[in-house]
Write a protein that holds these residues in place. Structure first.
Motif, PDB file in Angstrom:
ATOM      1  N   TYR A 178       0.859  -1.178   0.000  1.00 49.82           N
ATOM      2  CA  TYR A 178       0.000   0.000   0.000  1.00 49.82           C
ATOM      3  C   TYR A 178       0.897   1.230   0.000  1.00 49.82           C
ATOM      4  CZ  TYR A 178      -2.912   3.567   2.356  1.00 49.82           C
ATOM      5  OH  TYR A 178      -3.549   4.718   2.716  1.00 49.82           O
ATOM      6  N   LEU A 179       0.694   2.123  -0.959  1.00 47.44           N
ATOM      7  CA  LEU A 179       1.485   3.348  -1.055  1.00 47.44           C
ATOM      8  C   LEU A 179       0.547   4.536  -1.120  1.00 47.44           C
ATOM      9  CD1 LEU A 179       4.185   4.832  -1.456  1.00 47.44           C
ATOM     10  CD2 LEU A 179       3.920   4.470  -3.909  1.00 47.44           C
ATOM     11  N   GLU A 180       0.641   5.383  -0.116  1.00 47.77           N
ATOM     12  CA  GLU A 180      -0.227   6.564  -0.055  1.00 47.77           C
ATOM     13  C   GLU A 180       0.321   7.649  -0.978  1.00 47.77           C
ATOM     14  OE1 GLU A 180      -0.514   9.410   3.501  1.00 47.77           O
ATOM     15  OE2 GLU A 180      -2.191   8.033   3.800  1.00 47.77           O
ATOM     16  N   LEU A 181      -0.517   8.113  -1.926  1.00 46.68           N
ATOM     17  CA  LEU A 181      -0.119   9.186  -2.835  1.00 46.68           C
ATOM     18  C   LEU A 181      -0.488  10.548  -2.278  1.00 46.68           C
ATOM     19  CD1 LEU A 181      -1.207   7.609  -6.244  1.00 46.68           C
ATOM     20  CD2 LEU A 181       1.087   7.656  -5.242  1.00 46.68           C
ATOM     21  N   SER A 182      -1.615  10.611  -1.596  1.00 42.56           N
ATOM     22  CA  SER A 182      -2.093  11.845  -0.965  1.00 42.56           C
ATOM     23  C   SER A 182      -2.992  11.430   0.185  1.00 42.56           C
ATOM     24  CB  SER A 182      -2.868  12.696  -1.977  1.00 42.56           C
ATOM     25  OG  SER A 182      -4.104  12.089  -2.299  1.00 42.56           O
ATOM     26  N   ASP A 183      -3.678  12.393   0.798  1.00 38.46           N
ATOM     27  CA  ASP A 183      -4.569  12.062   1.901  1.00 38.46           C
ATOM     28  C   ASP A 183      -5.731  11.185   1.446  1.00 38.46           C
ATOM     29  OD1 ASP A 183      -3.065  13.447   3.703  1.00 38.46           O
ATOM     30  OD2 ASP A 183      -4.230  15.295   3.569  1.00 38.46           O
ATOM     31  N   GLU A 184      -6.046  11.200   0.153  1.00 35.40           N
ATOM     32  CA  GLU A 184      -7.242  10.499  -0.324  1.00 35.40           C
ATOM     33  C   GLU A 184      -6.978   9.484  -1.433  1.00 35.40           C
ATOM     34  OE1 GLU A 184     -10.029  13.485  -1.451  1.00 35.40           O
ATOM     35  OE2 GLU A 184     -10.360  14.180   0.605  1.00 35.40           O
ATOM     36  N   HIS A 185      -5.767   9.422  -1.965  1.00 37.33           N
ATOM     37  CA  HIS A 185      -5.472   8.526  -3.092  1.00 37.33           C
ATOM     38  C   HIS A 185      -4.272   7.633  -2.797  1.00 37.33           C
ATOM     39  CE1 HIS A 185      -7.967  11.613  -4.990  1.00 37.33           C
ATOM     40  NE2 HIS A 185      -8.237  10.721  -5.921  1.00 37.33           N
ATOM     41  N   SER A 186      -4.324   6.401  -3.318  1.00 40.52           N
ATOM     42  CA  SER A 186      -3.257   5.436  -3.052  1.00 40.52           C
ATOM     43  C   SER A 186      -3.042   4.513  -4.245  1.00 40.52           C
ATOM     44  CB  SER A 186      -3.610   4.575  -1.822  1.00 40.52           C
ATOM     45  OG  SER A 186      -3.848   5.366  -0.688  1.00 40.52           O
ATOM     46  N   ILE A 187      -1.901   3.823  -4.214  1.00 44.30           N
ATOM     47  CA  ILE A 187      -1.635   2.707  -5.113  1.00 44.30           C
ATOM     48  C   ILE A 187      -1.566   1.456  -4.241  1.00 44.30           C
ATOM     49  CG2 ILE A 187       0.030   1.619  -6.667  1.00 44.30           C
ATOM     50  CD1 ILE A 187       0.933   4.351  -7.549  1.00 44.30           C
ATOM     51  N   VAL A 188      -2.302   0.418  -4.631  1.00 43.93           N
ATOM     52  CA  VAL A 188      -2.388  -0.785  -3.815  1.00 43.93           C
ATOM     53  C   VAL A 188      -2.113  -2.020  -4.666  1.00 43.93           C
ATOM     54  CG1 VAL A 188      -3.878  -2.151  -2.289  1.00 43.93           C
ATOM     55  CG2 VAL A 188      -4.109   0.325  -2.337  1.00 43.93           C
ATOM     56  N   GLU A 189      -1.348  -2.955  -4.114  1.00 43.63           N
ATOM     57  CA  GLU A 189      -1.142  -4.257  -4.753  1.00 43.63           C
ATOM     58  C   GLU A 189      -2.129  -5.247  -4.148  1.00 43.63           C
ATOM     59  OE1 GLU A 189       2.830  -5.648  -4.424  1.00 43.63           O
ATOM     60  OE2 GLU A 189       3.657  -4.172  -5.812  1.00 43.63           O
ATOM     61  N   ALA A 206      -8.955   6.580  -5.573  1.00 47.01           N
ATOM     62  CA  ALA A 206      -9.301   7.158  -4.277  1.00 47.01           C
ATOM     63  C   ALA A 206      -9.426   6.040  -3.244  1.00 47.01           C
ATOM     64  CB  ALA A 206     -10.611   7.937  -4.376  1.00 47.01           C
ATOM     65  N   ASP A 207      -9.012   6.320  -2.021  1.00 49.13           N
ATOM     66  CA  ASP A 207      -9.038   5.308  -0.968  1.00 49.13           C
ATOM     67  C   ASP A 207     -10.438   4.730  -0.785  1.00 49.13           C
ATOM     68  OD1 ASP A 207      -6.363   5.706  -0.524  1.00 49.13           O
ATOM     69  OD2 ASP A 207      -6.638   7.096   1.137  1.00 49.13           O
ATOM     70  N   ALA A 208     -11.448   5.596  -0.817  1.00 52.69           N
ATOM     71  CA  ALA A 208     -12.821   5.132  -0.618  1.00 52.69           C
ATOM     72  C   ALA A 208     -13.228   4.155  -1.711  1.00 52.69           C
ATOM     73  CB  ALA A 208     -13.771   6.333  -0.592  1.00 52.69           C
ATOM     74  N   ASP A 209     -12.811   4.425  -2.950  1.00 50.57           N
ATOM     75  CA  ASP A 209     -13.162   3.546  -4.072  1.00 50.57           C
ATOM     76  C   ASP A 209     -12.413   2.217  -3.992  1.00 50.57           C
ATOM     77  OD1 ASP A 209     -14.904   5.419  -5.148  1.00 50.57           O
ATOM     78  OD2 ASP A 209     -13.329   6.391  -6.329  1.00 50.57           O
ATOM     79  N   ILE A 210     -11.135   2.284  -3.604  1.00 55.61           N
ATOM     80  CA  ILE A 210     -10.349   1.055  -3.455  1.00 55.61           C
ATOM     81  C   ILE A 210     -10.948   0.181  -2.354  1.00 55.61           C
ATOM     82  CG2 ILE A 210      -8.099   0.118  -2.786  1.00 55.61           C
ATOM     83  CD1 ILE A 210      -6.807   2.566  -4.115  1.00 55.61           C
ATOM     84  N   ASN A 211     -11.331   0.804  -1.243  1.00 53.26           N
ATOM     85  CA  ASN A 211     -11.934   0.046  -0.147  1.00 53.26           C
ATOM     86  C   ASN A 211     -13.244  -0.600  -0.583  1.00 53.26           C
ATOM     87  OD1 ASN A 211      -9.885   0.741   1.617  1.00 53.26           O
ATOM     88  ND2 ASN A 211     -10.956   2.526   2.432  1.00 53.26           N
ATOM     89  N   ARG A 212     -14.019   0.123  -1.381  1.00 50.72           N
ATOM     90  CA  ARG A 212     -15.292  -0.410  -1.870  1.00 50.72           C
ATOM     91  C   ARG A 212     -15.054  -1.615  -2.774  1.00 50.72           C
ATOM     92  NH1 ARG A 212     -18.671   1.594  -5.941  1.00 50.72           N
ATOM     93  NH2 ARG A 212     -17.127   3.209  -6.393  1.00 50.72           N
ATOM     94  N   PHE A 213     -14.028  -1.525  -3.627  1.00 53.84           N
ATOM     95  CA  PHE A 213     -13.669  -2.634  -4.511  1.00 53.84           C
ATOM     96  C   PHE A 213     -13.240  -3.856  -3.699  1.00 53.84           C
ATOM     97  CE2 PHE A 213     -10.086  -4.792  -6.712  1.00 53.84           C
ATOM     98  CZ  PHE A 213     -10.829  -5.424  -7.699  1.00 53.84           C
ATOM     99  N   GLU A 214     -12.411  -3.627  -2.682  1.00 54.93           N
ATOM    100  CA  GLU A 214     -11.942  -4.733  -1.836  1.00 54.93           C
ATOM    101  C   GLU A 214     -13.113  -5.448  -1.165  1.00 54.93           C
ATOM    102  OE1 GLU A 214      -8.733  -3.839   0.900  1.00 54.93           O
ATOM    103  OE2 GLU A 214      -8.087  -2.203  -0.401  1.00 54.93           O
ATOM    104  N   LYS A 215     -14.050  -4.678  -0.621  1.00 56.51           N
ATOM    105  CA  LYS A 215     -15.168  -5.268   0.103  1.00 56.51           C
ATOM    106  C   LYS A 215     -16.100  -6.038  -0.821  1.00 56.51           C
ATOM    107  CE  LYS A 215     -15.178  -1.863   3.839  1.00 56.51           C
ATOM    108  NZ  LYS A 215     -15.886  -0.700   4.427  1.00 56.51           N
ATOM    109  N   LYS A 216     -16.302  -5.515  -2.018  1.00 57.54           N
ATOM    110  CA  LYS A 216     -17.246  -6.149  -2.959  1.00 57.54           C
ATOM    111  C   LYS A 216     -16.637  -7.333  -3.686  1.00 57.54           C
ATOM    112  CE  LYS A 216     -21.015  -3.485  -2.837  1.00 57.54           C
ATOM    113  NZ  LYS A 216     -22.382  -4.008  -2.634  1.00 57.54           N
ATOM    114  N   MET A 217     -15.395  -7.204  -4.090  1.00 51.70           N
ATOM    115  CA  MET A 217     -14.789  -8.180  -5.004  1.00 51.70           C
ATOM    116  C   MET A 217     -13.757  -9.087  -4.368  1.00 51.70           C
ATOM    117  SD  MET A 217     -16.385  -7.581  -7.806  1.00 51.70           S
ATOM    118  CE  MET A 217     -15.403  -8.504  -8.982  1.00 51.70           C
ATOM    119  N   MET A 218     -13.166  -8.671  -3.247  1.00 52.24           N
ATOM    120  CA  MET A 218     -12.005  -9.381  -2.748  1.00 52.24           C
ATOM    121  C   MET A 218     -12.262 -10.164  -1.464  1.00 52.24           C
ATOM    122  SD  MET A 218     -10.192  -8.514  -5.232  1.00 52.24           S
ATOM    123  CE  MET A 218      -8.765  -9.467  -4.761  1.00 52.24           C
ATOM    124  N   LEU A 219     -13.479 -10.076  -0.933  1.00 49.27           N
ATOM    125  CA  LEU A 219     -13.743 -10.782   0.326  1.00 49.27           C
ATOM    126  C   LEU A 219     -14.453 -12.106   0.067  1.00 49.27           C
ATOM    127  CD1 LEU A 219     -14.834  -7.797   2.606  1.00 49.27           C
ATOM    128  CD2 LEU A 219     -12.586  -8.878   2.435  1.00 49.27           C
TER     129      LEU A 219
END
Length: 219
Positions: free
Chosen positions: A140-151, A206-219
């Motif tokens: 997990y790499l934070e780009l800003s307060d609201e955006h990140s790059i995640v593996e 955006a962190d919120a969008d990545i979290n939403r993707f994780e919860k919907k698709m990755m759990l």
């Protein structure tokens, strides 16, 4: 041509930067007011110097303005950190990165001209927390307060689907910028690229969008 760096403050953070730069073949001057710390880095850095960097004459004598990048990694002494940064700026150092202790410290550093401000403890804490929460997240790499790059490791729910089938960009507002597949890295994968078992998706958004993707698709 190797760049020349100066690292001020040889605690855990500054010391690790100094070692990493030296391992990459960079010219590094290590500076600290503690003689024992300086002696520790005398065989690691190109030059190791005992000095009070809140004294402008000391920094001038070291030719600090000639360095390509100066990292201020002073630990608990916020006043010394601020004063050192201010002097570096006034001396015309082109690139200054400073370790901040808290948000107020960061605000002051930015006002006096620090080029980059880092919060190593806070950022690492967020990174670890993010990895703990999701078993699928490798890094997990934070780009800003609201955006990140995640593996993210592809799981059974998305394996065998093409990127266009998943429609991740439209549904979640995030982008797959690359796929790690064994020793291969597919940069900017095509829409018809199929996700395979063991693939690692590198997504940005955006962190919120990545979290939403994780919860919907990755759990």
């Amino acid at each position: 041509m190797s760049k020349e760096f100066a690292v001020i403050g040889l605690g855990r953070f500054g010391g690790s930067i100094c070692r990493a730069l030296a391992e990459q073949g960079m010219e590094v001057m290590a500076i600290d007011s503690n003689e024992d710390r300086v002696n520790e880095f005398s065989t690691i850095a190109s030059h190791a110097v005992v000095g009070d960097t809140t004294d402008e004459s000391v920094l001038k004598s070291l030719g600090i303005r000639n360095f390509d990048h100066v990292i201020v990694a002073i630990g608990e002494d916020i006043q010394a950190s601020i004063l050192t940064t201010l002097i570096l700026k006034e001396l015309g150092v082109n690139n200054i990165t400073v370790k901040a202790q808290n948000d107020y410290h960061e605000k002051v550093l930015r006002k006096i001209g620090a080029d980059q401000v880092v919060h190593p403890e806070r950022d690492m804490g967020r990174r670890i927390a993010h990895n703990i929460v999701s078993n699928n997240v490798l890094d997990y790499l934070e780009l800003s307060d609201e955006h990140s790059i995640v593996e993210i490791v592809a799981n059974n729910r998305i394996q065998g689907n093409s990127i266009i089938d998943l429609d991740i960009r439209a549904k979640y507002g995030i982008n797959i910028v690359a796929i790690k597949r064994g020793n291969e890295i597919i940069v900017s994968p095509q829409a018809n690229e199929f996700i395979q078992s063991g693939d690692i998706l590198i997504v940005i958004g955006a962190d919120a969008d990545i979290n939403r993707f994780e919860k919907k698709m990755m759990l």
